[in-house]
Design an enzyme around this catalytic site. Structure first.
Site, PDB file in Angstrom:
ATOM      1  N   PHE A 152      -4.802   0.717  -0.927  1.00 18.41           N
ATOM      2  CA  PHE A 152      -5.305  -0.634  -0.682  1.00 18.41           C
ATOM      3  C   PHE A 152      -4.740  -1.605  -1.712  1.00 18.41           C
ATOM      4  CE2 PHE A 152      -8.531  -4.042  -0.517  1.00 18.41           C
ATOM      5  CZ  PHE A 152      -8.290  -4.420   0.791  1.00 18.41           C
ATOM      6  N   TYR A 153      -4.477  -1.102  -2.926  1.00 12.57           N
ATOM      7  CA  TYR A 153      -3.807  -1.924  -3.942  1.00 12.57           C
ATOM      8  C   TYR A 153      -2.500  -2.488  -3.377  1.00 12.57           C
ATOM      9  CZ  TYR A 153      -0.685  -2.687  -7.971  1.00 12.57           C
ATOM     10  OH  TYR A 153       0.218  -3.207  -8.861  1.00 12.57           O
ATOM     11  N   ALA A 154      -1.677  -1.588  -2.818  1.00  9.63           N
ATOM     12  CA  ALA A 154      -0.387  -2.024  -2.265  1.00  9.63           C
ATOM     13  C   ALA A 154      -0.590  -3.010  -1.119  1.00  9.63           C
ATOM     14  CB  ALA A 154       0.413  -0.812  -1.796  1.00  9.63           C
ATOM     15  N   THR A 156      -2.966  -5.184  -0.753  1.00 10.89           N
ATOM     16  CA  THR A 156      -3.290  -6.539  -1.243  1.00 10.89           C
ATOM     17  C   THR A 156      -2.051  -7.206  -1.847  1.00 10.89           C
ATOM     18  OG1 THR A 156      -4.058  -5.762  -3.432  1.00 10.89           O
ATOM     19  CG2 THR A 156      -5.726  -5.985  -1.693  1.00 10.89           C
TER      20      THR A 156
END
Ligand SMILES: NC(=O)c1ccc[n+]([C@@H]2O[C@H](COP(=O)([O-])OP(=O)(O)OC[C@H]3O[C@@H](n4cnc5c(N)ncnc54)[C@H](O)[C@@H]3O)[C@@H](O)[C@H]2O)c1
Length: 337
Positions: A152-154, A156
């Site tokens: 989910f980091y990637a 965003t």
């Protein structure tokens, strides 16, 4: 003397970037919320170093607090904005995805809005090599597809690339997006492998080695990375002419002054070789606990560094043994161990 706004100035990369600018005689506004994702005292200590420079102005606030960035940009009119503040880390995005929406998406939106009102000559935003996600091609090129994030980091960060493109197109803002790889060095991040390994080895504890050590990374030494950032600062993208022929390998948008650039060495290093360099620097053999691959992680990532070289010259490449030794020297001094 240019005024530069550096967001994330109490963070690892923002601190080094701000310090290099101050050393070169620039005025720096350092913006950071000192979030508690990791040890706040380390962030405060970084800011204390920056506060020794007369031309440093710290601003402690969250990006997404309404009006804060807009008022600051209106008052300071920075010529250059380097946006490094973010909720970083692949693994934590499994636990607390909402914090990534707040800092990365809402925070970057606030920054883009503030820049729309008071346009800098160049707006530079940090993305990540994690956006290449499930793309099987190596090395990663900026023109490769980056549509399948594995964390989910990637996701965003990929969203911020798209948001920035729209603002570059609609409002004529010259924007460079960086895709960093695995950055390491003194004053580094406690959630990253080098820091965790060093702490564990000095305490006589085992280190956790994922994918049984079959990992490769484009380990980028912090001073080399900052060099790359500042060289690119002098190369703002221009809106392409209607009849422009696309240069192969250039990620410049066909519709906006927007470009994405990898900042990496282009040379992958095996994780086990990186650990061996740390063992040498510490004079301690690591007790290695071999573990399977973590969800959302990738076995091997490295940059095609060709676009960076074409735009701003080849990146310096500090050898891993030297960079790791510099980290260990800093760690021992900072923690007195
Ligand atoms: N370090 C790496 O290897 C690496 C790799 C790829 C991309 N990046 C990106 O580079 C940038 C800098 O990374 P870093 O390693 O210095 O991380 P860091 O966590 O050390 O620094 C980020 C800083 O941003 C601040 N921050 C977070 N949310 C904020 C908010 N909402 N408002 C104001 N400040 C906020 C934090 O307090 C922190 O000091 C980030 O955008 C990160 O995603 C880093």
């Amino acid at each position: 003397m240019t005024t530069t706004l550096v967001t994330g100035s109490a963070g690892f990369i923002g601190f080094h970037t701000a310090r290099r600018l101050l050393e070169a005689g620039h005025r720096v506004i350092g913006f950071d919320a000192l979030t508690d994702y990791y040890d706040i005292t380390l962030k405060q200590a970084r800011h204390r170093v920056l506060e020794q420079y007369a031309d440093f102005r710290p601003v402690i606030a969250r990006l997404e607090t309404p009006g804060v960035l807009a008022d600051l940009m209106a008052a300071e009119q920075p010529g250059l904005v380097i946006h490094l503040a973010a909720q970083a880390g692949v693994r934590y995005s499994l636990e607390a995805p909402g914090s990534y929406v707040a800092s990365n998406i809402e925070g970057t939106f606030a920054l883009l809005e503030a820049a729309r009102a008071v346009p800098p000559q160049h707006l530079m935003l940090a993305s990540t090599s994690s956006v290449y996600g499930a793309n099987p091609d190596r090395p990663y090129r900026e023109t490769d597809r980056a549509d399948w994030p594995l964390s989910f980091y990637a996701a965003t960060k990929k969203a911020t690339e798209a948001m920035a493109h729209a603002y570059a197109h609609l409002h004529g803002l010259p924007i460079t997006m960086f895709r960093f790889f695995t950055v390491y060095g003194p004053w580094g991040r406690p959630d990253m492998a080098l820091f965790k390994f060093t702490r564990a080895m000095l305490q006589g504890c085992p280190i956790e080695v994922y994918n049984h050590g079959r990992m490769e990374r484009d380990f980028t030494y912090i001073d080399d990375l900052v060099d790359g950032i500042l060289r690119l600062a002098a190369c703002p993208p221009e809106r392409p002419a209607d009849d422009r022929v696309m240069t192969p390998g250039d990620s410049l948008s066909p519709a906006a002054p927007w470009r994405v650039v990898n900042i990496g060495t282009g040379a992958p290093v095996k994780l086990m070789d990186f650990i061996a360099a740390l063992e040498t620097a510490l004079g301690i053999e690591a007790d290695k606990k071999m573990l399977p691959m973590q969800p959302g992680d990738m076995a091997a990532t490295w940059a095609d560094a060709g676009l960076m070289a074409d735009l701003a010259g080849p990146m310096p490449r500090t050898p891993v043994a030297e960079g790791v030794a510099a980290f260990v020297a800093w760690y021992r001094e900072y923690y007195g161990v």
